[in-house]
Design an enzyme around this catalytic site. Structure first.
Site: not given
Lengths: 506, 506
Positions: A271, A300
């Site tokens: 994250e 991503e």
């Protein structure tokens, strides 16, 4: 035609206004997932939908759309990758997409997916695919309709039109060869790894790690790699994510397990990677294409790069391991760095995607990518889906789900209408490896830097080559500009081979 | 004229829509004060003001206002305290007030008070009233203008029009005699208390109370007295408050000090009192007058009742003290209940309002009430304000502030434009004592209940007599209905006399 600056300012102002409503809704959703009182859910849904409607109204206003169309005709003389051109092109693209979906269809989709997620949740608990099937059929029907409308007037297939929402401009024809090569090579590597007698001992990761100590350690790690806590926060939730509530307000969320260290630690690194991308976007363009992330695949790639290429590398742990032992002396001081390093790089076929290691993970994705294309293209009926799923798992991963709950029912995505979303995970893994190699080449001694805890040069390189461009280039252009070649499976496979073969003695 | 139900539904729908924007803004402000990243402040201000403008637009729309005017003529046949009549009356009142203020004045006030708070903050740090004075003059000038406009067409004075925003329908002529009687009686009691040789030992409250243990204990106490955590949360902030983000989403905030137990504990009880009022409002009327609190004074009565009448009472501590000793054995087990009880009821004139005990607190308020009336009525110039302040402190509390920072500059209110706000604190204290007496009479054995930790009957009585009525009665009507007599200083004085005389042996 000369570029009309004041008309440009006017559309930007509308888009910024819409972003204010949108980001307020994001803030309410962040709150919803970090501790909102249970009973508040109903009203919170009303608040969020009111704010999102306000944004949608601004973004589909005809005067605004006409202005964008006029400006689109005027950007011919500008550098196509300039902020202005990217803004007009991006906002116009979003306007056209939004207008193609009649409000009635949007509402029906929203109802079907909210209901779909409830039905899915219950069906999964009861391990009953039959209970979920009618809801899934309805969602597929509506998504096909939406995809067909969005594909109109473009060269996209219906599936591509859905994919386009998450990965603009991606083409299935270009993805398929890359993905099938990856599938082939990955399967071979995984068989070799699985057959090896040399296996890691993961028990050191399963000791009792107090949540409060994990919390402190993870927060430190996020800060050390470069997540800026003056412009962000780290919180906890059941399904970790990253969200941005304003130009200087990025919230990342993780989840800790007391008997499994990797969950919180690598979740945080993952994250933080997302968060550093968001923090690297230009804040003065917040809410406009130059200040927005370009695609989910590129997003991503940033999280996976920090989680895996950095976070599971030996140089990184040469630096971090003494600190980890300091934070968890009782749990780790009897474990050598090499043993720990092997443990965090265990590769083992398993049933559940979200718990998969970085090698097998992509097979989970490729299976879903094939199945969802077949569903949308009407080449596979939902009644045949569980069998098709289990066949693929047997073929690619060598295991058969003992239940649909641990098989076809494990992911929330389809019940939420997220068709075309899965491939972005693997695109991210490919791009992470390719970008990391390019950064290594450019920086010369990246491994040495990581082994000293010097992350700023890598982060700077990513800022220069990815973050600061926002949506001024497409995802594939960004990768090609940054790495000198189009996205391929070469870098990820080489990365995995180079890491896993020595570890597993194969 | 018959009541037009469909027009009524339509105005309610607009008001509910406005409440959605308003409560979303409240949520963003809650977040701002519980841990938003520092750098996010600028954009957050834009988000909040956009949402509040959206609400304001809906609430000042002329079609909406006309509908309210039409309905106002139709409620004559309804019970004036019915939900429908109260809704029309309340929304119409708000509409008329909002319309009276030109947007230009609202903007100037907003700029002046945002700036005023910055200037005040700096001036206070530098202990320079002169640095604050020009900003204060400007705010007073604008508030006088706003008050004059709002008073137009009503029987209100300018000051009353300002007060009316926090305490609807309060009249200075009625407050003044009550307040001056209170001032007289309080001063006499405080002199007696101060002169008494019998004084509490407060050192047990100053021991080292770990924040984490305080947090757990306070949370438990809030839950025990009746704050519903399924519909609310307890968090931490530097300036505690209570806010409601939706019909089932009440957030209370407190602040802990490691060497002063009362701060976190009574702060929690105070905010839980506010929170239980909010949670006692009828959630199906959220955003409309029947589901809104009636006035700040009544709100404060709920917090003060739980903080003081309950929270500093001997029966309450007969029940809670063993639990407190259990939570803080090292700090409290050597202290007897009576010693602890006397310590938490210490009365001592001091300089800072927010740290004052429950008896001297009201003198702090009454001083401000007199001064701010004089300022608004142009009977006192800001250049004479510090001297007037210090004179009053000497006269009423027997102490002279050594600096303006600890004197006239201590409160944020005036710099924030909150003229007419202070008296609601004392109104709350008066109402708390009066309501508690009425509840005692009605319940018969309230002390016994408290000494057993049975809070539900008291909470139920408050729900029935105060909470569930929302804005269907005025604050003074509520008090009179619930207690059988108009608000007076009798109950508060008797409460204080009965508690303090035995403790201090006077």
């Amino acid at each position: 035609m000369p570029f009309n600056e004041s008309q440009f300012e006017s559309v930007c102002s509308t888009a910024r206004q819409a972003a204010i409503f949108q980001s307020a809704a994001d803030a309410l959703e962040w709150d919803e997932r970090t501790g909102m009182p249970l009973a508040a859910g109903g009203y919170r849904a009303q608040q969020v939908s009111t704010l999102r409607s306000s944004a949608h109204q601004l973004r589909t206003d005809d005067v605004y759309g006409d202005a964008l169309q006029t400006l689109l005709d005027q950007i011919g003389d500008l550098d196509p990758h300039s902020d202005q051109a990217a803004t007009v092109r991006g906002l116009h693209r979003d306007f056209v997409r939004d207008k193609k979906l009649p409000i009635d269809l949007v509402t029906r989709l929203s109802v079907a997916t909210v209901r779909g997620q409830q039905v899915w949740d219950d069906a999964r608990k009861r391990d009953s695919f039959d209970a979920f099937q009618p809801a899934l059929d309805e969602i597929i029907r509506l998504k096909r309709d939406a995809g067909a409308r969005m594909a109109e007037g473009t060269s996209h297939s219906v599936y591509e039109a859905l994919l386009d929402e998450y990965e603009p401009d991606a083409q299935v024809d270009q993805l398929n060869p890359v993905f099938s090569e990856l599938k082939q090579q990955l399967s071979e590597l995984i068989v070799a790894v699985t057959d090896s007698p040399q296996q890691p001992n993961i028990t050191p990761l399963q000791r009792d790690f107090a949540i409060s100590s994990q919390r402190e350690f993870s927060r430190n790690v996020a800060g050390w790699v470069g997540f800026d806590f003056a412009r962000g926060r780290l919180d906890e939730t059941s399904h970790p994510f990253c969200t941005t509530l304003g130009p200087n307000d990025c919230r990342i969320l993780t989840r800790y397990e007391s008997n499994w260290l990797p969950s919180g630690l690598f979740g945080t690194l993952h994250e933080a990677g997302h968060g550093m991308y968001e923090q690297g976007l230009r804040s003065d363009w917040f809410g406009l294409p130059p200040g927005n992330f370009v695609s989910l695949g590129i997003h991503e790639s940033q999280s996976r790069l920090w989680e895996n290429q950095v976070g599971r590398s030996r140089p990184f742990w040469e630096w971090l391991y003494p600190k980890a032992v300091g934070a968890f002396p009782e749990q780790l001081s009897s474990t050598e760095l090499d043993e720990f390093y092997f443990a965090i790089n265990q590769v083992r076929p398993s049933l559940i995607r979200v718990e998969a290691d970085e090698a097998t993970y992509n097979l989970h994705i490729l299976i879903r990518f094939e199945l969802e294309q077949a569903l949308i293209n009407d080449e596979l009926s939902t009644s045949d889906l569980p069998d098709a799923w289990n066949r693929q798992y047997k073929e690619c991963l060598g295991i058969t789900p003992p239940s649909n709950a641990d098989g076809v029912l494990q992911d929330v995505h389809w019940s939420a209408g997220l068709f075309g979303y899965f491939p972005t995970y693997t695109l991210g893994n490919l791009a992470a490896a390719q970008l990391f190699d390019a950064a290594s080449d450019a920086l010369g001694n990246l491994d040495t830097m990581l082994s000293r805890g010097e992350f700023a040069p890598l982060l700077e390189w990513l800022r220069d080559n990815v973050h600061r461009h926002g949506r001024c280039y497409s995802g594939s252009e960004l990768v090609e500009n940054a790495t000198g070649s189009p996205l391929s499976s070469t870098h990820l496979m080489r990365y995995l081979e180079n890491k896993l073969r020595p570890l597993y003695g194969i």
